[in-house]
Design a protein around this motif. Structure first.
Motif, short mmCIF file in Angstrom:
data_model
loop_
_atom_site.label_atom_id
_atom_site.label_comp_id
_atom_site.label_asym_id
_atom_site.label_seq_id
_atom_site.Cartn_x
_atom_site.Cartn_y
_atom_site.Cartn_z
N ASP A 26 0.94 -1.13 0.00
CA ASP A 26 0.12 -0.05 -0.01
C ASP A 26 1.00 1.30 -0.05
N SER A 27 0.44 2.08 -0.89
CA SER A 27 1.42 3.45 -1.07
C SER A 27 2.84 3.03 -1.00
N ASP A 28 3.25 2.23 -1.83
CA ASP A 28 4.85 2.02 -2.03
C ASP A 28 5.29 1.24 -0.81
N THR A 29 4.90 0.65 0.05
CA THR A 29 5.33 0.03 1.31
C THR A 29 4.72 -1.35 1.42
N ARG A 30 5.48 -2.34 1.46
CA ARG A 30 5.02 -3.85 1.59
C ARG A 30 4.48 -4.02 3.09
N PHE A 31 3.35 -4.14 3.42
CA PHE A 31 2.74 -4.43 4.60
C PHE A 31 2.51 -5.95 5.08
N LEU A 32 2.87 -6.85 3.99
CA LEU A 32 3.05 -8.27 4.31
C LEU A 32 3.88 -9.06 3.53
N SER A 33 4.77 -9.56 4.01
CA SER A 33 5.98 -10.16 3.42
C SER A 33 6.16 -11.54 3.39
N ASP A 34 5.09 -12.20 4.31
CA ASP A 34 4.95 -13.84 4.56
C ASP A 34 3.30 -13.81 4.94
N TYR A 35 2.67 -14.75 4.22
CA TYR A 35 1.08 -14.85 4.42
C TYR A 35 1.02 -16.24 4.02
N ARG A 36 1.19 -17.32 4.77
CA ARG A 36 0.88 -18.75 4.30
C ARG A 36 -0.13 -19.36 5.13
N PHE A 37 -0.77 -20.50 4.69
CA PHE A 37 -1.74 -21.28 5.40
C PHE A 37 -1.34 -22.73 5.39
N PHE A 38 -1.17 -23.48 6.33
CA PHE A 38 -0.98 -24.94 6.53
C PHE A 38 -2.18 -25.51 6.89
N ILE A 39 -2.14 -26.84 6.62
CA ILE A 39 -3.26 -27.72 7.09
C ILE A 39 -2.71 -28.90 7.94
N SER A 40 -3.11 -29.12 8.91
CA SER A 40 -2.30 -30.09 10.17
C SER A 40 -0.86 -29.94 9.65
N GLY A 41 -0.07 -28.89 9.86
CA GLY A 41 1.20 -28.73 9.66
C GLY A 41 1.73 -28.87 8.11
N ARG A 42 1.00 -29.23 7.41
CA ARG A 42 1.35 -29.61 5.86
C ARG A 42 1.27 -28.45 4.99
N LYS A 43 2.01 -28.24 3.79
CA LYS A 43 1.54 -27.43 2.85
C LYS A 43 -0.03 -27.88 1.95
N LEU A 44 -0.68 -27.05 1.64
CA LEU A 44 -1.70 -27.31 0.80
C LEU A 44 -1.40 -27.45 -0.44
N LYS A 45 -2.03 -28.41 -1.34
CA LYS A 45 -1.89 -28.62 -2.77
C LYS A 45 -2.86 -27.72 -3.60
N LYS A 46 -2.03 -27.22 -4.57
CA LYS A 46 -2.82 -26.20 -5.51
C LYS A 46 -3.73 -27.05 -6.45
N LEU A 47 -5.00 -26.67 -6.70
CA LEU A 47 -5.71 -27.15 -7.91
C LEU A 47 -5.72 -26.16 -8.91
N THR A 48 -6.16 -24.93 -8.60
CA THR A 48 -5.97 -23.82 -9.54
C THR A 48 -5.95 -22.41 -8.84
N GLY A 49 -5.60 -21.44 -9.45
CA GLY A 49 -5.63 -19.87 -8.61
C GLY A 49 -5.24 -19.13 -9.80
N ARG A 50 -6.15 -18.04 -10.11
CA ARG A 50 -6.29 -16.89 -10.96
C ARG A 50 -6.99 -15.91 -10.67
N PRO A 51 -6.76 -14.75 -11.21
CA PRO A 51 -7.59 -13.57 -11.06
C PRO A 51 -8.94 -13.52 -11.53
N VAL A 52 -9.96 -12.88 -10.81
CA VAL A 52 -11.15 -13.06 -11.62
C VAL A 52 -11.54 -11.66 -12.32
N ASN A 53 -11.01 -10.59 -11.47
CA ASN A 53 -10.80 -9.25 -12.17
C ASN A 53 -9.51 -8.59 -11.44
#
Length: 294
Positions: free
Chosen positions: A30-57
């Motif tokens: 926001d306004s040329d500053t990074r306010f989050l540099s790490d933001y991850r989610f884990f399920i029962s301590g494990r990485k989630l598996k990607k099915l798909t990810g895309r912008p809608v708009n």
């Protein structure tokens, strides 16, 4: 591949899973500053598996994930959807659904960190200094706060969650989830970039509003679309190309100025004024959006 969404002076760069994974250029800015540099989610301590990810708009994206093999839970039987919206902050709806024929108990962990780095430090990966960040959690209001305060400089990333976590860690939060067959569990996160402790920040989006196009359009796009030239044609390819171009022009608008139709130079790294770029855009769109030139 990165997924980029933006609105006004804020933009979000994630991976296809919806995570911000360090060290990288990904983050919430926001306004040329990074306010989050790490933001991850884990399920029962494990990485989630990607099915798909895309912008809608330009201001929203979807990410569909599933579970790896867990103790007593077969791979691919838990789905996690992440619906992300950028607008006066960053909002996310997370839905976890159990497709097993039995009840399951899981944990969902959120990791969140920030460096409050300048955008060009991130781009060049040459950091002049590392700011000290204090992490606190307000149990009463379910708010995690990442704060830097020194010599008149104040930066805060405030993360408001809709459910009380089961465990609070230094690096993030953990929720224990019990799900019956076909049952879903939802978590909403509001992430606010603040430059003063008392700053009032009203989120443009709320829980459950993802997919309700009129919500975002009414606040950021609908008025703009009324001011530009419209076309009516049965040539579908032309119509889609034109509509996408209008969306792109809307995405480039800068906030916080009297004439908010002035376009930035580009997303994500040049969301600021470049006289040459704005003037060329004004000339090229004179027939479509004359207000830019004015």
């Amino acid at each position: 591949m990165n997924v980029t969404t933006n609105q006004n002076n804020s933009f979000l760069i994630t991976g296809e899973t919806g995570d911000i994974t360090p060290p990288s250029e990904q983050g919430f800015y926001d306004s040329d500053t990074r306010f989050l540099s790490d933001y991850r989610f884990f399920i029962s301590g494990r990485k989630l598996k990607k099915l798909t990810g895309r912008p809608v708009n330009y201001y929203s994206a979807v990410h569909y994930l599933s579970n790896p093999s867990l103790d007593g839970v077969k791979e691919g039987t838990i789905t996690v959807s992440r619906n992300q919206l950028v607008g006066d902050g960053f909002h996310e709806d997370i839905n976890v659904t159990n497709y097993n024929r039995k009840s399951v108990t899981l944990t969902l962990e959120m990791v969140s960190k920030t460096d409050f780095a300048d955008i060009f430090e991130v781009k060049s990966q040459k950091f002049k200094r590392r700011l000290k960040v204090k992490s606190t959690y307000d149990k009463k209001n379910n708010v995690a706060r990442l704060i830097h305060k020194k010599k008149g400089l104040y930066r805060e990333t405030r993360i408001i969650v809709s459910k009380t976590p089961s465990k609070i860690l230094k690096r993030g939060l953990i929720w224990q989830i019990n799900l019956r067959p076909k049952e879903s569990w939802r978590l909403c996160c509001d992430i606010l970039p603040l430059t003063t402790p008392e700053e009032q920040f009203g989120m443009a989006y709320k829980c459950g509003q993802f997919g309700l196009i009129k919500v975002g359009k009414a606040q950021h796009f609908e008025e703009y679309s009324k001011q530009v030239t419209s076309i009516d044609t049965d040539y579908v390819t032309l119509k889609q190309s034109y509509d996408q171009s209008i969306d792109d022009l809307a995405a480039l608008r800068l906030a916080g100025i009297k004439q908010s139709d002035v376009p930035a130079a580009g997303i994500p790294w040049f969301m600021t004024y470049f006289g040459r770029d704005s003037l060329i855009t004004a000339l090229q769109t004179m027939l479509v959006a004359p207000k830019i030139a004015r």
